[in-house]
Motif scaffolding. Structure first.
Motif, PDB file in Angstrom:
ATOM      1  N   PRO A  70      36.646  48.086  52.073  1.00  0.00           N
ATOM      2  CA  PRO A  70      36.014  47.614  50.843  1.00  0.00           C
ATOM      3  C   PRO A  70      34.233  47.750  50.922  1.00  0.00           C
ATOM      4  O   PRO A  70      33.776  47.652  51.634  1.00  0.00           O
ATOM      5  CB  PRO A  70      36.111  45.844  51.124  1.00  0.00           C
ATOM      6  CG  PRO A  70      36.266  45.951  52.649  1.00  0.00           C
ATOM      7  CD  PRO A  70      36.868  47.092  53.254  1.00  0.00           C
ATOM      8  N   VAL A  71      34.083  47.777  49.604  1.00  0.00           N
ATOM      9  CA  VAL A  71      32.869  47.845  49.242  1.00  0.00           C
ATOM     10  C   VAL A  71      31.978  46.567  49.494  1.00  0.00           C
ATOM     11  O   VAL A  71      30.932  46.601  49.856  1.00  0.00           O
ATOM     12  CB  VAL A  71      32.523  48.613  47.856  1.00  0.00           C
ATOM     13  CG1 VAL A  71      31.024  48.783  47.263  1.00  0.00           C
ATOM     14  CG2 VAL A  71      33.375  49.758  47.752  1.00  0.00           C
ATOM     15  N   GLU A  72      32.752  45.541  48.877  1.00  0.00           N
ATOM     16  CA  GLU A  72      32.265  44.148  48.921  1.00  0.00           C
ATOM     17  C   GLU A  72      33.017  43.253  49.451  1.00  0.00           C
ATOM     18  O   GLU A  72      34.295  43.201  48.696  1.00  0.00           O
ATOM     19  CB  GLU A  72      31.508  43.847  47.407  1.00  0.00           C
ATOM     20  CG  GLU A  72      30.731  42.827  47.402  1.00  0.00           C
ATOM     21  CD  GLU A  72      30.144  42.422  46.022  1.00  0.00           C
ATOM     22  OE1 GLU A  72      30.206  43.132  45.322  1.00  0.00           O
ATOM     23  OE2 GLU A  72      30.094  40.822  45.852  1.00  0.00           O
ATOM     24  N   GLU A  73      32.732  42.553  50.250  1.00  0.00           N
ATOM     25  CA  GLU A  73      33.643  41.522  50.884  1.00  0.00           C
ATOM     26  C   GLU A  73      34.066  40.445  49.856  1.00  0.00           C
ATOM     27  O   GLU A  73      33.444  40.205  48.872  1.00  0.00           O
ATOM     28  CB  GLU A  73      32.985  40.536  51.994  1.00  0.00           C
ATOM     29  CG  GLU A  73      33.942  40.263  53.099  1.00  0.00           C
ATOM     30  CD  GLU A  73      33.207  39.696  54.265  1.00  0.00           C
ATOM     31  OE1 GLU A  73      33.519  38.466  54.621  1.00  0.00           O
ATOM     32  OE2 GLU A  73      32.484  40.328  54.728  1.00  0.00           O
ATOM     33  N   GLY A  74      35.390  40.140  49.723  1.00  0.00           N
ATOM     34  CA  GLY A  74      35.997  39.310  48.816  1.00  0.00           C
ATOM     35  C   GLY A  74      36.308  39.905  47.079  1.00  0.00           C
ATOM     36  O   GLY A  74      36.849  39.163  46.459  1.00  0.00           O
ATOM     37  N   LYS A  75      36.184  41.378  47.169  1.00  0.00           N
ATOM     38  CA  LYS A  75      36.422  41.844  45.774  1.00  0.00           C
ATOM     39  C   LYS A  75      37.203  43.002  46.085  1.00  0.00           C
ATOM     40  O   LYS A  75      37.060  43.812  46.925  1.00  0.00           O
ATOM     41  CB  LYS A  75      35.262  42.271  45.124  1.00  0.00           C
ATOM     42  CG  LYS A  75      34.358  41.457  44.372  1.00  0.00           C
ATOM     43  CD  LYS A  75      33.417  41.958  43.540  1.00  0.00           C
ATOM     44  CE  LYS A  75      32.723  41.036  42.952  1.00  0.00           C
ATOM     45  NZ  LYS A  75      31.571  41.517  41.661  1.00  0.00           N
ATOM     46  N   PRO A  76      38.196  43.303  44.993  1.00  0.00           N
ATOM     47  CA  PRO A  76      39.155  44.466  45.329  1.00  0.00           C
ATOM     48  C   PRO A  76      37.964  45.636  44.592  1.00  0.00           C
ATOM     49  O   PRO A  76      37.213  45.256  44.007  1.00  0.00           O
ATOM     50  CB  PRO A  76      40.216  44.015  44.548  1.00  0.00           C
ATOM     51  CG  PRO A  76      39.928  43.133  43.589  1.00  0.00           C
ATOM     52  CD  PRO A  76      38.690  42.241  44.183  1.00  0.00           C
ATOM     53  N   THR A  77      38.562  46.757  45.111  1.00  0.00           N
ATOM     54  CA  THR A  77      37.794  47.981  44.513  1.00  0.00           C
ATOM     55  C   THR A  77      38.736  48.958  43.658  1.00  0.00           C
ATOM     56  O   THR A  77      39.824  49.042  43.752  1.00  0.00           O
ATOM     57  CB  THR A  77      37.443  48.553  45.520  1.00  0.00           C
ATOM     58  OG1 THR A  77      36.603  48.210  46.634  1.00  0.00           O
ATOM     59  CG2 THR A  77      36.584  49.923  45.531  1.00  0.00           C
ATOM     60  N   MET A  78      38.094  49.590  42.128  1.00  0.00           N
ATOM     61  CA  MET A  78      38.631  50.242  41.478  1.00  0.00           C
ATOM     62  C   MET A  78      37.835  51.368  41.392  1.00  0.00           C
ATOM     63  O   MET A  78      36.660  51.452  41.107  1.00  0.00           O
ATOM     64  CB  MET A  78      38.818  49.619  39.945  1.00  0.00           C
ATOM     65  CG  MET A  78      39.563  50.732  39.061  1.00  0.00           C
ATOM     66  SD  MET A  78      41.164  51.072  39.898  1.00  0.00           S
ATOM     67  CE  MET A  78      41.956  49.433  39.681  1.00  0.00           C
ATOM     68  N   ILE A  79      38.457  52.609  42.002  1.00  0.00           N
ATOM     69  CA  ILE A  79      37.945  54.010  41.651  1.00  0.00           C
ATOM     70  C   ILE A  79      38.072  54.790  40.321  1.00  0.00           C
ATOM     71  O   ILE A  79      39.378  54.938  40.319  1.00  0.00           O
ATOM     72  CB  ILE A  79      38.208  54.593  43.089  1.00  0.00           C
ATOM     73  CG1 ILE A  79      37.619  54.042  44.436  1.00  0.00           C
ATOM     74  CG2 ILE A  79      37.698  56.113  43.008  1.00  0.00           C
ATOM     75  CD1 ILE A  79      38.143  54.438  45.548  1.00  0.00           C
ATOM     76  N   LEU A  80      37.453  55.055  39.716  1.00  0.00           N
ATOM     77  CA  LEU A  80      37.384  55.766  38.685  1.00  0.00           C
ATOM     78  C   LEU A  80      37.293  57.291  39.087  1.00  0.00           C
ATOM     79  O   LEU A  80      36.194  57.736  39.093  1.00  0.00           O
ATOM     80  CB  LEU A  80      36.799  55.450  37.342  1.00  0.00           C
ATOM     81  CG  LEU A  80      36.753  54.281  36.846  1.00  0.00           C
ATOM     82  CD1 LEU A  80      35.893  53.586  35.576  1.00  0.00           C
ATOM     83  CD2 LEU A  80      38.152  53.383  36.584  1.00  0.00           C
ATOM     84  N   ALA A  81      38.413  58.047  39.053  1.00  0.00           N
ATOM     85  CA  ALA A  81      38.168  59.397  39.513  1.00  0.00           C
ATOM     86  C   ALA A  81      38.551  60.369  38.346  1.00  0.00           C
ATOM     87  O   ALA A  81      39.558  60.310  37.814  1.00  0.00           O
ATOM     88  CB  ALA A  81      39.692  59.548  40.528  1.00  0.00           C
ATOM     89  N   ASN A  82      37.277  60.941  37.876  1.00  0.00           N
ATOM     90  CA  ASN A  82      37.458  61.853  37.020  1.00  0.00           C
ATOM     91  C   ASN A  82      38.127  62.967  37.292  1.00  0.00           C
ATOM     92  O   ASN A  82      37.576  63.870  38.243  1.00  0.00           O
ATOM     93  CB  ASN A  82      35.818  62.268  36.343  1.00  0.00           C
ATOM     94  CG  ASN A  82      35.257  60.710  35.774  1.00  0.00           C
ATOM     95  OD1 ASN A  82      35.885  60.347  34.683  1.00  0.00           O
ATOM     96  ND2 ASN A  82      34.016  60.509  36.169  1.00  0.00           N
TER      97      ASN A  82
END
Ligand SMILES: Cc1ncc(C[n+]2csc(CCOP(=O)(O)OP(=O)(O)O)c2C)c(N)n1
Length: 278
Positions: A223-235
């Motif tokens: 995780p990038v930040e504790e307590g938050k889900p991550t969304m990766i926008l892959a172009n």
């Protein structure tokens, strides 16, 4: 850990295999699968913790292909890794095969049936929540299409993922800007996508979905930040890897002719690395 050269060679091999499989079956989602091949290759060969000889290993990372129509790259990777026999790829979409046109969990290595767009993220939220409740460390990855962002259920899951603080949940959007009938923005506008996901409480990263270095770094640093889900926008480029298929909506589920397959073989073969098993 797989190096970038290995991933590039492996992705070219997977692309070649999926094109041959689609040609043989006379059906398949050519453009959609070529689009996500680099993302899946990086996930499977570099990032996810899996056991081929124990597909249901409890601690494994989970993967959901929410854009389930793009099953061909997925099957070819599972076969190459040994979850299924490579020979079984010849049964793709044939009568009584396990390898039907959308993922199903009769196939070892596949967690969940998908195909109706908009459901994968909800499933992933449930799995990530279960990991938290069971004090498990596994991560849940889910790959969606950008056209899929038009499904309302995506946004219910977006709310739930943030609400439950699921930092073990990593969404990836294969952002090729095309969907079944044309440009995503023309069929149903989804912009501003970064702002939407941020406002729903997610950590958002934007990367080049065909750059193995960026994919490796980004997918493994979650995780990038504790307590938050991550969304990766892959172009990405729909149809990536074969010049005459790239960026054409008509190739969403077109099948190559024999001469087109030959041309694709000519373009992809030189990219298959010598250190393919290394
Ligand atoms: C609920 C639902 N509606 C419609 C479809 C038909 N459909 C299959 S693929 C597709 C387009 C998907 O586009 P996108 O999510 O951008 O994926 P891509 O193939 O471009 O990666 C549609 C509308 C579906 N599978 N599920």
């Amino acid at each position: 850990m797989a190096d970038v050269q290995f991933l590039a060679g492996k992705a070219a091999e997977i692309r070649l295999n999926l094109l041959k499989m689609i040609f043989k079956a006379k059906m398949g989602h050519t453009g959609s699968s070529l689009s996500d091949t680099d993302i899946l290759t990086t996930l499977y060969y570099d990032v996810m913790q899996l056991r081929v000889d124990e597909p249901d290993w409890e601690e494994r990372d989970r993967f959901i292909l929410s854009k389930g129509h793009a099953v061909e790259s997925y099957y070819c990777i599972l076969a190459d890794m040994g979850f299924i026999d490579k020979e079984e790829l010849n049964t793709f979409c044939q009568y009584q095969t396990r390898l039907i046109g959308h993922p199903n969990n009769k196939v070892p290595g596949i967690e969940m049936n998908t195909g109706a767009l908009g459901h994968g993220l909800s499933i992933a939220v449930g799995m990530a929540k279960a990991a938290k409740m069971d004090n498990k460390d596994y991560r849940v990855f889910v790959l969606m299409g950008d056209g899929e962002q038009a499904e309302g259920s995506v946004w219910e899951a977006a709310m739930a993922g943030a609400h439950f603080g699921l930092d073990n949940l990593i969404g990836i959007i294969d952002r090729n800007r095309l969907q079944i009938t044309g440009a995503t923005e023309e069929v149903m506008g989804i912009e501003p996508l970064v702002g939407k996901w941020r406002n729903f409480g997610w950590q958002v990263l934007e990367i080049d979905g065909h750059n193995y270095g960026e994919l490796k770094k980004c997918l493994s640093s979650t995780p990038v930040e504790e307590g938050k889900p991550t969304m990766i926008l892959a172009n990405t480029i729909k149809g990536k890897g074969v010049s005459f298929i790239e960026n054409k909506a008509g190739w969403h589920h077109r099948v190559p002719s024999a001469s087109e397959l030959n041309q694709a073989v000519e373009e992809l073969s030189p990219l298959i690395g010598v250190d393919i098993d290394g």
